[in-house]
Enzyme design. Structure first.
Site, PDB file in Angstrom:
ATOM      1  N   TRP A 106       0.819  -1.215   0.000  1.00 12.07           N
ATOM      2  CA  TRP A 106       0.000   0.000   0.000  1.00 12.07           C
ATOM      3  C   TRP A 106       0.845   1.253   0.000  1.00 12.07           C
ATOM      4  O   TRP A 106       0.552   2.196  -0.740  1.00 12.07           O
ATOM      5  CB  TRP A 106      -1.018  -0.014   1.135  1.00 12.07           C
ATOM      6  CG  TRP A 106      -2.068  -1.050   0.876  1.00 12.07           C
ATOM      7  CD1 TRP A 106      -2.262  -2.211   1.551  1.00 12.07           C
ATOM      8  CD2 TRP A 106      -3.036  -1.049  -0.197  1.00 12.07           C
ATOM      9  NE1 TRP A 106      -3.287  -2.927   0.986  1.00 12.07           N
ATOM     10  CE2 TRP A 106      -3.780  -2.246  -0.087  1.00 12.07           C
ATOM     11  CE3 TRP A 106      -3.340  -0.170  -1.233  1.00 12.07           C
ATOM     12  CZ2 TRP A 106      -4.817  -2.578  -0.963  1.00 12.07           C
ATOM     13  CZ3 TRP A 106      -4.367  -0.498  -2.114  1.00 12.07           C
ATOM     14  CH2 TRP A 106      -5.088  -1.689  -1.969  1.00 12.07           C
ATOM     15  N   ASP A 177      -1.804   6.483   6.327  1.00 12.39           N
ATOM     16  CA  ASP A 177      -2.846   5.628   5.760  1.00 12.39           C
ATOM     17  C   ASP A 177      -3.201   4.580   6.818  1.00 12.39           C
ATOM     18  O   ASP A 177      -2.439   3.644   7.055  1.00 12.39           O
ATOM     19  CB  ASP A 177      -2.329   4.968   4.478  1.00 12.39           C
ATOM     20  CG  ASP A 177      -3.349   4.027   3.842  1.00 12.39           C
ATOM     21  OD1 ASP A 177      -4.438   3.825   4.425  1.00 12.39           O
ATOM     22  OD2 ASP A 177      -3.047   3.498   2.746  1.00 12.39           O
ATOM     23  N   LYS A 201     -12.704  -1.613   5.591  1.00 11.27           N
ATOM     24  CA  LYS A 201     -11.943  -2.569   6.398  1.00 11.27           C
ATOM     25  C   LYS A 201     -12.501  -2.596   7.822  1.00 11.27           C
ATOM     26  O   LYS A 201     -12.940  -3.620   8.303  1.00 11.27           O
ATOM     27  CB  LYS A 201     -10.454  -2.204   6.415  1.00 11.27           C
ATOM     28  CG  LYS A 201      -9.844  -1.850   5.046  1.00 11.27           C
ATOM     29  CD  LYS A 201      -9.657  -3.029   4.141  1.00 11.27           C
ATOM     30  CE  LYS A 201      -9.290  -2.750   2.703  1.00 11.27           C
ATOM     31  NZ  LYS A 201      -8.176  -1.901   2.398  1.00 11.27           N
TER      32      LYS A 201
HETATM   33  C1  PLP Z   1      -7.641  -1.283   1.159  1.00  6.51           C
HETATM   34  C2  PLP Z   1      -6.551  -0.302   1.339  1.00  6.51           C
HETATM   35  C3  PLP Z   1      -6.405   0.801   0.486  1.00  6.51           C
HETATM   36  C4  PLP Z   1      -7.206   0.983  -0.793  1.00  6.51           C
HETATM   37  O1  PLP Z   1      -8.472   1.335  -0.621  1.00  6.51           O
HETATM   38  P1  PLP Z   1      -9.464   1.514  -1.875  1.00  6.51           P
HETATM   39  O2  PLP Z   1     -10.697   1.918  -1.168  1.00  6.51           O
HETATM   40  O3  PLP Z   1      -9.568   0.207  -2.584  1.00  6.51           O
HETATM   41  O4  PLP Z   1      -8.928   2.574  -2.754  1.00  6.51           O
HETATM   42  C5  PLP Z   1      -5.397   1.720   0.757  1.00  6.51           C
HETATM   43  N1  PLP Z   1      -4.580   1.545   1.806  1.00  6.51           N
HETATM   44  C6  PLP Z   1      -4.686   0.491   2.636  1.00  6.51           C
HETATM   45  C7  PLP Z   1      -3.738   0.361   3.777  1.00  6.51           C
HETATM   46  C8  PLP Z   1      -5.683  -0.462   2.431  1.00  6.51           C
HETATM   47  O5  PLP Z   1      -5.784  -1.506   3.260  1.00  6.51           O
END
Ligand code: PLP
Length: 363
Positions: A106, A177, A201
Site C-alpha cells: 500500500w 494511511d 476494512k
Molecule cells: C484497502 C486499502 C487501500 C485501498 O483502498 P481503496 O478503497 O480500494 O482505494 C489503501 N490503503 C490500505 C492500507 C488499504 O488496506
C-alpha cells in the site's frame, strides 16, 4: 436462520451483526420518517442528524482535537494517494518533495501515485527484506523542507503494523494511511497532519473514505485539485459540497455507536491484542505454518501466513470453508493465506480458526 460463518476477508469485510440487524430493521422506515436512509435528501433534517451524530461519535472515539476536521469523502484509499498530494504540496516551492517510508504494497502504491504531483523521496524501505518490518527510524533519510511524510501504519497485504509514531521535525506533517487498522487501537491524532482510511476494512461499507485533517493544512492545495476533493471546500460544506455517500455514512455511524457501547477504542484494543495473541500462537506452535513478519511489527488486524507444504493450500481452504471459515485465501500478489481479524471479528471466530489450524496440522 442464517448459517453461522466467520468471515476473514481483508475488505470489504465483516461488520458487527448488531449493526446489520439494526440497519435491516430500519431499512424501510428510518425512525418513523417513512423513508429509507437511502431515499433521504442529504440536506434534509433527518440525514443531517445522522451525519452530525456520526461525526460527533467518531470525534469522541478517537479523541479528535478541535483543530482537526473530519471529512466523509469518496474515492477510496487509492483516491487519497492523489487527493492528498494535490491538497498538501501547494505549500512549497514547486516541485515539492514528499518523503515516504516503503513498508509494503500500500505504501508502494502511494509512492507511485504521488510521483505525478511531486518529487518523491523514499526515505526508507523494507523491500529488500521482503516487507517483514518497519525500518528503524534512525535509518530514515528524510528531506529537509519536505511537504509531508507519508506512512502506511498497517500494511494490509504484508501484515506489517507500526508499533511507534515517528518523531520528526514538527513543521513536517505526518500523513498516515490507517485504512486497515483505524479504530482498532488508541492513537494520538495530534501527532498526525492527515489520517485517512477507506471505510471497508474497519468502519463500514465501501464507498466512504474518512479523512481527518489538521485545519492549518487546508490552505495548501494545488490549483488543479478538483473542488469535490479539495479538503477546504469539503470541510466548509460539512462534507456536502456534493452528495456524500449517505448510506455508507449511516452504517458507519451505527458502527461508531456500537463501538461506544462496547467501551470505545481502548476496549477494542484489548480484545484485538488477545485475538492476535491467540492466532499468532497457533501459527508459531511448530513449523507447519509460517508468518514471516518480525514479531514486533506483526499486525493485529491482518495476519498473512503460509503452509509449509503449499501443495495443501486448496485442501486447507476447502476444509476451512466447510467449517464456515471464509475468505482466508491470501492476496494474489503474495499468495498463501491471510486472516483479517478486524474489530467486528469476535474472539469466538478467532478461536474457531485456531481450532481448525490445530486440527489441520494434526496437533
Ligand atoms: C484497502 C486499502 C487501500 C485501498 O483502498 P481503496 O478503497 O480500494 O482505494 C489503501 N490503503 C490500505 C492500507 C488499504 O488496506
Amino acid at each position: 436462520m442464517t448459517t453461522q460463518v466467520y468471515n476473514f476477508s481483508a475488505g470489504p469485510a465483516v461488520l458487527p451483526k448488531e449493526v446489520l440487524q439494526q440497519a435491516a430493521s430500519e431499512m424501510l422506515d428510518w425512525h418513523g420518517s417513512g423513508m429509507s436512509v437511502m431515499e433521504m435528501s442529504h440536506r434534509g433534517p433527518e440525514f443531517i442528524s445522522i451525519y452530525r451524530q456520526a461525526e460527533a461519535d467518531l470525534r469522541e472515539l478517537l479523541a479528535v482535537p478541535a483543530n482537526y476536521k473530519i471529512l466523509f469523502m469518496q474515492g477510496g484509499g487509492l483516491g487519497q494517494n492523489a487527493i492528498i498530494p494535490m491538497n498538501l504540496v501547494g505549500c512549497c516551492a514547486q516541485p515539492a518533495t514528499i518523503d515516504f517510508v516503503h513498508t509494503g504494497s500500500w505504501s508502494g502504491k502511494s509512492i507511485k501515485e504521488a510521483k505525478r504531483y511531486a518529487h518523491v523521496n523514499v526515505a526508507a524501505s523494507s523491500e529488500a527484506s521482503g516487507f517483514t518490518g518497519v525500518p528503524p527510524q534512525a535509518s530514515w533519510n528524510l528531506s529537509p523542507g519536505a511537504a509531508y511524510l507519508h506512512i502506511c501504519t498497517n500494511e494490509t497485504i504484508d501484515g506489517v503494523e507500526y508499533n511507534f509514531v515517528p518523531e520528526i521535525d514538527p513543521k513536517v506533517p505526518i500523513v498516515a494511511d490507517m485504512s486497515s487498522h483505524i479504530l482498532s487501537r488508541r492513537i494520538d491524532v495530534s501527532k498526525y497532519g492527515v489520517i485517512f482510511a477507506g471505510a471497508q476494512k474497519n468502519i463500514g461499507p465501501a464507498g466512504l473514505t474518512l479523512v481527518i485533517v489538521r485545519d492549518d493544512l487546508l490552505e495548501d492545495a494545488l490549483p488543479i485539485c478538483p473542488s469535490a476533493f479539495n479538503f477546504k471546500t469539503v470541510a466548509e460544506h460539512e462534507s456536502m459540497f456534493n452528495t456524500p455517500p449517505t448510506y455508507a455514512i449511516y452504517i458507519a455511524g451505527l458502527v461508531f455507536a456500537h463501538l461506544k457501547r462496547l467501551g470505545g477504542v481502548a476496549a477494542m484494543e484489548k480484545i484485538n491484542i488477545e485475538k492476535a495473541r491467540l492466532l499468532y500462537a497457533a501459527l508459531d506452535a511448530d513449523d507447519f505454518y509460517q508468518n514471516r513478519v518480525s514479531h514486533e511489527f506483526r499486525s493485529r488486524m491482518n495476519v498473512p501466513f503460509y503452509l509449509r507444504d503449499e501443495s495443501l493450500n486448496e485442501k486447507f481452504l476447502a476444509g476451512a470453508k466447510a467449517r464456515g471459515l471464509l475468505q482466508l485465501k491470501g492476496h494474489k500478489s503474495v499468495g498463501g493465506m491471510r486472516a483479517s481479524i478486524y474489530n467486528a471479528m469476535p474472539l469466538e471466530g478467532v478461536q474457531a480458526l485456531v481450532d481448525y489450524l490445530n486440527e489441520f496440522a494434526g496437533r
